[in-house]
Design an enzyme around this catalytic site. Structure first.
Site, PDB file in Angstrom:
ATOM      1  N   ASN A 288       7.768 -28.386 -10.348  1.00  0.00           N
ATOM      2  CA  ASN A 288       8.637 -28.745 -11.444  1.00  0.00           C
ATOM      3  C   ASN A 288       9.260 -30.234 -10.897  1.00  0.00           C
ATOM      4  OD1 ASN A 288       8.898 -26.077 -12.088  1.00  0.00           O
ATOM      5  ND2 ASN A 288      10.163 -25.491 -10.299  1.00  0.00           N
ATOM      6  N   ARG A 290      11.842 -31.830 -12.192  1.00  0.00           N
ATOM      7  CA  ARG A 290      13.273 -31.847 -12.745  1.00  0.00           C
ATOM      8  C   ARG A 290      14.051 -31.851 -11.856  1.00  0.00           C
ATOM      9  NH1 ARG A 290      11.557 -26.750 -14.304  1.00  0.00           N
ATOM     10  NH2 ARG A 290      12.762 -25.135 -13.289  1.00  0.00           N
TER      11      ARG A 290
END
Ligand code: MV4
Length: 448
Positions: A288, A290
């Site tokens: 991920n 983020r």
């Protein structure tokens, strides 16, 4: 250094970013839809700009509207938070083309990790263990032979996937054709791309992820792991750090492998490497690119501000500490509180009447709601995160029980009673759970 940051998000994460910026002396710009005119992130920001009507695609997902707001407010940088535009490589690219700093990784790294096969190949190439599987898109003609080679049960995954969409298991050759057709149809409907790949299906693994920070100057640290196995329909409900499943050797190994991979890939900013963990072994599944919802449990055990580090890194600063200087202390658990019926999960939007958040030693509440706030129907149902820290897991659980009992949210239904039930379960108390466990608990509650 950055002077003004536009926050391209809403709710608790917009407040979280706003608070980090304010502590650093950075001005903040909130953006909001017309449904969020009374939202807390709008009230607390230095400036706010309305970017469109309630549906997210017309406001929080409208790249042109967000970029126009950044231009009008003369912001230096944009923080995307999580969800919305946070993992959109085209958006990150547009942000930079317009002369703003994207507070996150490079568009190329976002794009690489968005392609699940490419991500898996890249990770394996830098020494990360992956789930045995096809590693290439599978054609209908080759499907049976490839599945035989992997061995059943086989899991069919969408190349463009993530979050479980377009994922189908086949337990035998008889099931393969129909599972493959279903997976392709779902992948096509969700991502406009029907490419799929195969993996060995792990039946009851844990979901363990490692938090990374990396700067523009080659420094990389990991901040330990989080156990996110308590989930239902790919929505996490509870996360904790450290994982009750790992011993110190496994912990050191998963951290080392993750940081070395990130260093080799030249990644920068905050990132999370997701693994499945079963029978003492871990296998990469996704990265991920983020800030994640559950980042606070990591902050609580290492005393760092992950958002501040993201902002500093984006501004060109070096990480101010080394791996040896990261000190882990105690245990943290996060409960995601949703505006839903606690046992049927039916959404329960409406007006919050009384709101009283718990406090005291070791208790943190990340929320943007307040007494009188009307929860819009347009967005995610998560309204609060209760994060509790203790010197050890048992103290953390005692404190969590106390904090949940203290929490008052009247006027709507919330998942607080589910959390109270869940943390009383012996399996949870013993740390003895996996990614399917919550579903069985919910079924058991349903029969009572
Ligand atoms: C798997 C798996 C079992 N075996 N891969 C779900 C979404 C995507 N992030 C990957 N997922 C899974 N991949 C193999 N080879 C089980 C899941 C999975 C899952 C993973 C993490 C957290 C929750 C999950 C819930 C159901 C299935």
């Amino acid at each position: 250094m950055l002077e003004k940051v536009l926050i391209a998000n809403r709710g608790e994460i917009a407040l979280r970013i706003l608070r980090a910026c304010r502590e650093m002396g950075i001005k903040t710009v909130a953006v909001h839809s017309t449904a969020d005119a009374d939202a807390m992130h709008v009230r607390l920001a230095d400036e706010s700009i309305c970017i469109g009507p309630p549906p997210a695609r017309d406001s929080y997902l409208n790249m042109t509207a967000v970029l126009s707001a950044a231009t009008i407010s003369n912001a230096d940088a944009i923080h995307p938070g999580y969800g919305f535009l946070s993992e959109n490589a085209d958006f990150a690219e547009m942000v930079e083309e317009h002369g703003f700093t994207f507070i996150g990784p490079s568009p190329d790294h976002i794009r690489l990790m968005g392609d699940k096969i490419a991500a898996k190949r890249a990770m394996r190439a830098v020494g990360v263990p992956t789930v045995p599987g096809s590693d290439d898109p599978v054609s209908d003609a080759d499907a049976a032979a490839i599945a035989d080679e992997i061995g059943y049960p086989v899991l069919i995954k969408a190349t463009a996937g993530g979050g479980g969409k377009g994922m189908k298991a086949a337990t035998s050759r008889d099931e393969l054709k129909s599972a493959l057709d279903l997976a392709r149809a779902e992948a096509h409907a969700s991502f406009g791309n029907s490419d799929v790949y195969f993996e060995k299906f792990l039946a009851t693994p844990r979901h363990i992820e490692v938090q990374i920070l990396a700067d523009h100057h080659g420094a990389v640290v990991h901040l330990g792991e989080r156990d996110c196995s308590i989930q239902r329909r790919y929505q996490k409900l509870v996360e904790e750090a450290p994982s009750p499943a790992l011993n110190e050797n496994q912990r050191r190994e998963i951290g080392r492998v993750s940081s070395e991979a990130v260093r080799a890939l030249g990644y920068r900013s905050a990132g999370t490497i997701e693994y499945l963990y079963e029978d003492g072994r871990f296998y990469f599944i996704e990265m991920n690119t983020r800030l994640q919802v559950e980042h606070p449990v990591t902050e609580m055990i290492c005393g760092l501000d992950i958002v501040r580090e993201m902002v500093r890194i984006a501004g060109g600063s070096s990480l101010g500490f080394t791996q040896d200087e990261v000190r882990f202390s105690g245990h943290a658990i996060e409960c995601r509180i949703n505006a839903e019926h606690p046992f049927t999960f039916k959404p329960s939007p409406g007006q919050v009447e009384t709101y009283h958040a718990p406090g005291g030693l070791g208790v943190r509440v990340d929320s943007a709601i307040y007494s009188g706030y009307k929860i819009p129907t347009y967005y995610d149902s998560m309204i609060s995160k209760l994060i509790v820290h203790g010197n050890n897991r048992n103290e953390c659980l005692m404190r969590l029980r106390r904090a949940l009992a203290e929490y008052v949210i009247d006027g709507i239904e919330t998942t607080i009673p589910l959390h109270q039930r869940l943390i009383a379960e012996p399996a949870f108390v013993n740390g003895d759970y996996h990614i399917r466990w919550l579903e069985t608990l919910v079924q058991r509650i349903g029969r009572e």
